[in-house]
Write a protein that holds these residues in place. Structure first.
Motif: not given
Length: 173
Positions: A23-24, A29-35, A40-41, A165-168
């Motif tokens: 969860s952390v 990261r997975l939520k920031s990707m297209e389904r 694929r991951v 979006p992923v925060l970097i």
């Protein structure tokens, strides 16, 4: 503490630790990707399930590991690993990819649930030492597999939304 109790405590704590870590570190990261990319991951993680064949190797597992558990777990994992690899090999043929994603997740979830059933029925928790070098599989790897199966199913049935979006780095407000 008995071997059975130790095994059960470690199994539960394996799920807790994997859920916390997932969860952390992985879920955002997975939520920031297209389904499609997230699936694929997940398929990539499950493509390593051929490793379950290790349950059949004498010397790696103890001689008293219940054969009914070892064979079923080994070949079930092998089948899921092959299905996951096939999914990865068919990414350019989307309908086939999605069919294989559903297949490896269904087969994989059923495999894990039946492995738990066989383990309890055959008294594996009391014989957990017979897992030998494979002891980490049910304690650490299986929780990751089950969590990713559940997430994959959730994303398969949930309507598609835009990737988050992923925060970097540190966000500045």
């Amino acid at each position: 503490m008995s071997p059975q109790t130790l095994f059960q405590v470690q199994l539960v704590l394996g799920y807790v630790a994997c859920l916390l870590c997932f969860s952390v570190y992985f879920l955002p990261r997975l939520k920031s990707m297209e389904r499609f990319d997230a699936q694929r991951v997940i398929a990539t993680v499950h493509s390593f399930r051929f490793f379950g064949l290790v349950f059949l190797l004498p010397g790696v597992v103890g001689p008293n590991l219940p054969a009914g558990f070892a064979a079923f777990a080994a070949y079930g994992d092998f089948a899921v690993g092959i299905l996951a690899m096939l999914a990865l090999l068919t990414v350019r043929v989307r309908p086939l990819f999605w069919s294989l994603v559903v297949a490896f997740n269904l087969v994989g979830t059923v495999d894990i649930l039946l492995d738990y059933y066989h383990a309890v029925k055959l008294g594996l928790p009391a014989l957990a030492g017979q897992l030998g070098a494979t002891y980490a599989i049910p304690i650490l790897y299986v929780p990751v597999l089950m969590i990713t199966h559940l997430l994959a199913f959730y994303w398969l049935v949930r309507p598609q939304r835009e990737a988050a979006p992923v925060l970097i780095g540190n966000p500045t407000y």
